[in-house]
Write a protein that holds these residues in place. Structure first.
Motif, PDB file in Angstrom:
ATOM      1  N   GLU A   1      35.613  24.352  40.272  1.00 51.34           N
ATOM      2  CA  GLU A   1      35.809  25.936  40.724  1.00 51.34           C
ATOM      3  C   GLU A   1      36.781  26.691  40.982  1.00 51.34           C
ATOM      4  O   GLU A   1      36.889  27.255  40.999  1.00 51.34           O
ATOM      5  N   ALA A   2      36.509  26.454  42.015  1.00 56.44           N
ATOM      6  CA  ALA A   2      37.757  27.074  43.364  1.00 56.44           C
ATOM      7  C   ALA A   2      38.850  26.439  43.014  1.00 56.44           C
ATOM      8  O   ALA A   2      40.053  27.245  43.325  1.00 56.44           O
ATOM      9  N   ALA A   3      38.889  25.284  42.538  1.00 59.39           N
ATOM     10  CA  ALA A   3      40.528  24.892  42.655  1.00 59.39           C
ATOM     11  C   ALA A   3      40.818  24.899  41.342  1.00 59.39           C
ATOM     12  O   ALA A   3      42.113  25.319  41.597  1.00 59.39           O
ATOM     13  N   LEU A   4      40.006  25.271  40.520  1.00 60.71           N
ATOM     14  CA  LEU A   4      40.406  25.707  39.013  1.00 60.71           C
ATOM     15  C   LEU A   4      41.017  27.447  39.150  1.00 60.71           C
ATOM     16  O   LEU A   4      42.196  27.948  39.102  1.00 60.71           O
ATOM     17  N   ARG A   5      40.948  27.521  39.562  1.00 65.59           N
ATOM     18  CA  ARG A   5      41.306  29.636  40.534  1.00 65.59           C
ATOM     19  C   ARG A   5      42.214  29.703  40.987  1.00 65.59           C
ATOM     20  O   ARG A   5      43.334  29.732  41.235  1.00 65.59           O
ATOM     21  N   ARG A   6      42.260  28.250  41.813  1.00 68.34           N
ATOM     22  CA  ARG A   6      43.142  28.370  42.581  1.00 68.34           C
ATOM     23  C   ARG A   6      44.726  27.414  42.094  1.00 68.34           C
ATOM     24  O   ARG A   6      46.091  28.066  42.485  1.00 68.34           O
ATOM     25  N   LEU A   7      44.351  26.921  41.020  1.00 62.41           N
ATOM     26  CA  LEU A   7      45.527  26.806  39.745  1.00 62.41           C
ATOM     27  C   LEU A   7      45.769  27.655  38.435  1.00 62.41           C
ATOM     28  O   LEU A   7      46.629  27.131  37.627  1.00 62.41           O
ATOM     29  N   GLY A   8      44.630  28.764  39.223  1.00 62.15           N
ATOM     30  CA  GLY A   8      45.477  29.761  37.752  1.00 62.15           C
ATOM     31  C   GLY A   8      44.642  29.686  36.545  1.00 62.15           C
ATOM     32  O   GLY A   8      44.254  30.930  35.641  1.00 62.15           O
ATOM     33  N   ARG A   9      43.696  28.601  36.576  1.00 59.33           N
ATOM     34  CA  ARG A   9      42.433  28.796  35.690  1.00 59.33           C
ATOM     35  C   ARG A   9      41.131  29.827  35.548  1.00 59.33           C
ATOM     36  O   ARG A   9      41.384  30.820  36.561  1.00 59.33           O
ATOM     37  N   ARG A  10      40.552  29.965  34.770  1.00 58.15           N
ATOM     38  CA  ARG A  10      39.091  31.486  34.302  1.00 58.15           C
ATOM     39  C   ARG A  10      38.292  30.284  34.562  1.00 58.15           C
ATOM     40  O   ARG A  10      37.613  30.539  33.367  1.00 58.15           O
ATOM     41  N   PRO A  11      37.722  29.928  35.341  1.00 62.88           N
ATOM     42  CA  PRO A  11      36.234  29.121  35.469  1.00 62.88           C
ATOM     43  C   PRO A  11      35.522  29.446  35.242  1.00 62.88           C
ATOM     44  O   PRO A  11      35.188  30.297  36.072  1.00 62.88           O
TER      45      PRO A  11
ATOM     46  N   ALA B   1      44.348  22.566  45.227  1.00 66.11           N
ATOM     47  CA  ALA B   1      44.089  23.242  44.983  1.00 66.11           C
ATOM     48  C   ALA B   1      42.703  23.109  45.302  1.00 66.11           C
ATOM     49  O   ALA B   1      42.005  24.209  45.709  1.00 66.11           O
ATOM     50  N   LEU B   2      42.386  22.046  46.032  1.00 63.05           N
ATOM     51  CA  LEU B   2      41.474  21.123  46.824  1.00 63.05           C
ATOM     52  C   LEU B   2      40.890  21.792  48.354  1.00 63.05           C
ATOM     53  O   LEU B   2      40.145  21.649  49.014  1.00 63.05           O
ATOM     54  N   ALA B   3      42.283  22.396  48.837  1.00 65.69           N
ATOM     55  CA  ALA B   3      42.198  22.456  50.465  1.00 65.69           C
ATOM     56  C   ALA B   3      42.058  23.653  50.715  1.00 65.69           C
ATOM     57  O   ALA B   3      42.056  24.562  51.856  1.00 65.69           O
ATOM     58  N   GLY B   4      41.414  24.817  50.609  1.00 64.36           N
ATOM     59  CA  GLY B   4      41.661  25.865  50.915  1.00 64.36           C
ATOM     60  C   GLY B   4      39.854  26.030  51.135  1.00 64.36           C
ATOM     61  O   GLY B   4      38.882  25.125  50.828  1.00 64.36           O
ATOM     62  N   PRO B   5      39.393  26.885  51.383  1.00 63.60           N
ATOM     63  CA  PRO B   5      37.789  27.130  51.900  1.00 63.60           C
ATOM     64  C   PRO B   5      36.906  27.414  51.003  1.00 63.60           C
ATOM     65  O   PRO B   5      37.408  28.056  49.525  1.00 63.60           O
ATOM     66  N   VAL B   6      35.730  27.009  51.537  1.00 59.88           N
ATOM     67  CA  VAL B   6      35.000  26.871  49.531  1.00 59.88           C
ATOM     68  C   VAL B   6      33.450  27.014  49.885  1.00 59.88           C
ATOM     69  O   VAL B   6      32.583  26.704  51.462  1.00 59.88           O
ATOM     70  N   SER B   7      32.522  28.103  50.027  1.00 57.85           N
ATOM     71  CA  SER B   7      31.620  29.050  50.683  1.00 57.85           C
ATOM     72  C   SER B   7      30.422  27.915  49.172  1.00 57.85           C
ATOM     73  O   SER B   7      30.483  28.780  47.467  1.00 57.85           O
ATOM     74  N   VAL B   8      29.304  26.568  49.775  1.00 59.28           N
ATOM     75  CA  VAL B   8      28.749  26.845  48.569  1.00 59.28           C
ATOM     76  C   VAL B   8      27.205  26.854  49.283  1.00 59.28           C
ATOM     77  O   VAL B   8      26.667  27.166  50.000  1.00 59.28           O
ATOM     78  N   PRO B   9      26.209  28.215  48.633  1.00 53.46           N
ATOM     79  CA  PRO B   9      25.350  29.456  48.872  1.00 53.46           C
ATOM     80  C   PRO B   9      24.193  28.139  49.004  1.00 53.46           C
ATOM     81  O   PRO B   9      24.088  26.794  48.010  1.00 53.46           O
ATOM     82  N   GLY B  10      23.809  27.749  50.576  1.00 52.02           N
ATOM     83  CA  GLY B  10      22.443  27.246  51.046  1.00 52.02           C
ATOM     84  C   GLY B  10      23.149  25.473  50.626  1.00 52.02           C
ATOM     85  O   GLY B  10      22.192  24.794  51.077  1.00 52.02           O
ATOM     86  N   ARG B  11      23.926  25.570  50.530  1.00 49.75           N
ATOM     87  CA  ARG B  11      24.849  23.917  51.204  1.00 49.75           C
ATOM     88  C   ARG B  11      25.205  23.889  52.501  1.00 49.75           C
ATOM     89  O   ARG B  11      26.532  24.604  52.780  1.00 49.75           O
ATOM     90  N   MET B  12      25.104  23.465  53.843  1.00 52.15           N
ATOM     91  CA  MET B  12      25.628  23.494  54.561  1.00 52.15           C
ATOM     92  C   MET B  12      25.619  24.963  54.900  1.00 52.15           C
ATOM     93  O   MET B  12      27.166  24.685  56.232  1.00 52.15           O
TER      94      MET B  12
END
Length: 532
Positions: free
Chosen positions: A144-154, A344-355
């Motif tokens: 989801e985060a990568a697609l947003r960085r690629l300009g998509r609307r997921p 697109a995968l290089a940025g930070p990602v916050s996943v609720p309840g996962r680490m």
């Protein structure tokens, strides 16, 4: 051109249908026959409590009875037809007062019917599906985060959250039932989303919830001990997962082949005509792509036919390197150039309840909330934290009630084998079971693993049983020390604790409980310092 790239005015809209047309679409018999085509149906519903004017009520066999028992209530609420099997039709007779569509298996046709009534919304979205015992949620969030960085609307359909048009809301289940899922996809389409990233659970696959959806790319992360209370055995669990990798549901797949389940699935999907990219973490494993790089490092290389991608997992642990690699390969399968996928995968990602880190500031241990509730997931997470913890590692071991009891002892053993200094056996969601009995099963696994380590001359952890999770959290914060780590496993993103009969819940959020425990400890320390 992908259907998601079609002009907005060419997108299909939700469309009511004649009941006779729906019956023809799914190969059902309409009783009684109606030359006019029968009533117009606006949507399908499984729950009679949700039925309203113009609805088609779907009555099927459930775990506790047949839905036909509620058909009359659905009709009183406005349902204009019933879709059921031959058993349901016999029970209804001629007295229901609305036409009945009779099919062999209502569950198997519900998805296509719901999709038709919503204008086949999946056709207007780039669909990405992720299944597997562990890693589904993290991989979905990475995508989801990568697609947003690629300009998509997921949009996103996941265990913690559902995202439609950029708005986030808590999820009730990992993968909704077919009517709700199709309505959700239609909402995404109508909100301007052009893609959907979806966790696809084994329950959803077994119950045909995603029938009527065709994925552009589907992925499999792993298969380990889980959900045997529902599936019965690992063979049935595998078969449910494997349904996603058939030409009816996808044409392209990414499959991790580190375990036997993945290797069998790769071969099965290939025989079915699905194009498969295989991924492995070990250089000797036969796979098209390999994760390369020193273990324990978040940065790694993904090596395969298209060259090498330099990647970094946003969360610690070997399992999260694999999740990141899966997301990268799914993007490549969509036609994203390697350099763009990497960025697109290089940025930070916050996943609720996962680490998920709970920041307490200086003088406190590192605290991590993680949903890990299978032996393999707990072992992978704890191993990653052990490697990063200079001081004491304190982990919880627990298991939910009314769920697969055979994983309780292995979960306790995994907590010990992680190298933790303290293992706290406590509760998470006891549901209708006696919490003490659940803890006793977990403790058997803990004690067995302690005995094995002791006989092998290895260090053994301190083992503490605390009946309440709130007490366990406070104990963990005090036991870890400022240079230690506390890992709270089992509940992750959940906002409640399930106690008693179905629906019995009390508010309980691990993150909030950590903050409250830290505040209470600080107050107690201050009070002790001010005493004469």
């Amino acid at each position: 051109m992908n259907s998601a790239d079609a002009p907005r005015d060419e997108r299909s809209a939700a469309r009511p249908a004649l009941l006779a047309d729906l019956a023809h679409e799914v190969g059902g018999a309409l009783v009684p026959g109606d030359p006019s085509g029968g009533p117009v149906v606006r949507r399908a519903v499984e729950d009679h409590r949700e039925a309203g004017p113009g609805d088609l009520f779907v009555a099927q066999q459930g775990g506790r009875g047949h839905g036909v028992e509620h058909a009359a209530a659905a009709v009183r609420a406005g349902a204009v037809g019933v879709l059921t099997d031959s058993r349901g039709a016999r029970a209804l007779g001629r007295g229901i007062g609305v036409p009945v569509v009779v099919v062999e298996d209502p569950r198997a046709v519900l998805g296509p019917v719901a999709a038709l009534l919503q204008g086949d919304p999946a056709r207007d979205l780039t669909m990405l599906g992720v299944t597997g015992t562990n890693g589904k949620t993290t991989t979905a969030y990475l995508l989801e985060a990568a697609l947003r960085r690629l300009g998509r609307r997921p949009g996103l359909v996941s265990t913690p959250e559902t995202v439609v048009g950029g708005r986030r809301e808590p999820s009730a289940v990992t993968t909704p039932g077919a009517p709700r899922l199709q309505e959700l996809l239609a909402r995404m389409r109508d909100a301007g989303d052009d893609a959907c990233v979806m966790e696809v659970s084994s329950h959803a696959l077994d119950q045909h919830r995603v029938d009527g959806v065709r994925y552009d790319v589907a992925a499999f992360t792993n298969l380990s001990h889980e959900h045997l209370d529902y599936h019965g055995d690992m063979a049935s669990y595998f078969a449910a997962k494997a349904r996603l990798f058939s030409p009816e549901l996808t044409s392209r797949a990414v499959v991790v082949v580190d375990d036997d389940g993945g290797r069998r699935l790769r071969d099965l999907a290939g025989r079915r005509g699905v194009s498969v990219l295989s991924l492995a973490n070990h250089p000797g494993t036969d796979a098209s792509w390999h994760v390369v790089g020193e273990r324990g490092h978040d940065t790694f290389r993904l090596r395969g036919p298209a060259g090498e991608l330099e990647l970094r997992a946003p969360l610690p642990g070997e399992h999260n390197r694999t999740n990141t690699a899966v997301a990268a390969l799914m993007l490549l399968e969509l036609g994203v150039p390697p350099a763009e996928a990497t960025a697109a995968l290089a940025g930070p990602v916050s996943v609720p309840g996962r680490m998920e880190h709970v920041e307490l500031g200086p003088g406190w241990p590192c605290v991590v909330v993680d949903f890990a509730h299978t032996p393999d997931a707990l072992a992978s997470s704890a191993a990653a934290l052990r490697a990063r913890t200079p001081g004491r590692l304190v982990v919880t071991a627990s298991s939910g009630g009314d769920r697969d009891p055979t994983k309780r002892e292995p979960a306790g053993a995994a907590a010990v084998q992680s190298g933790a200094d303290v293992v706290l056996v406590t509760d998470d969601n006891p549901r209708t079971e006696d919490p003490a009995a659940i803890r006793s099963a977990v403790l058997r696994g803990v004690r067995g693993a302690v005995a094995a380590r002791r006989s092998a001359g290895l260090s053994v952890p301190e083992v503490v049983e605390l009946p309440t999770r709130r007490a366990a959290i406070r104990f963990a914060l005090e036991a870890a020390g400022a240079d230690g780590t506390v890992a709270l496993y089992g509940k992750g993103h959940e906002q409640w604790m399930e106690i008693g009969p179905p629906g019995g819940r009390v508010p309980f959020v691990d993150r909030d409980e950590v903050l409250a425990a830290a505040a209470a400890i600080s107050c107690a320390r201050s009070a002790s310092r001010t005493r004469p």
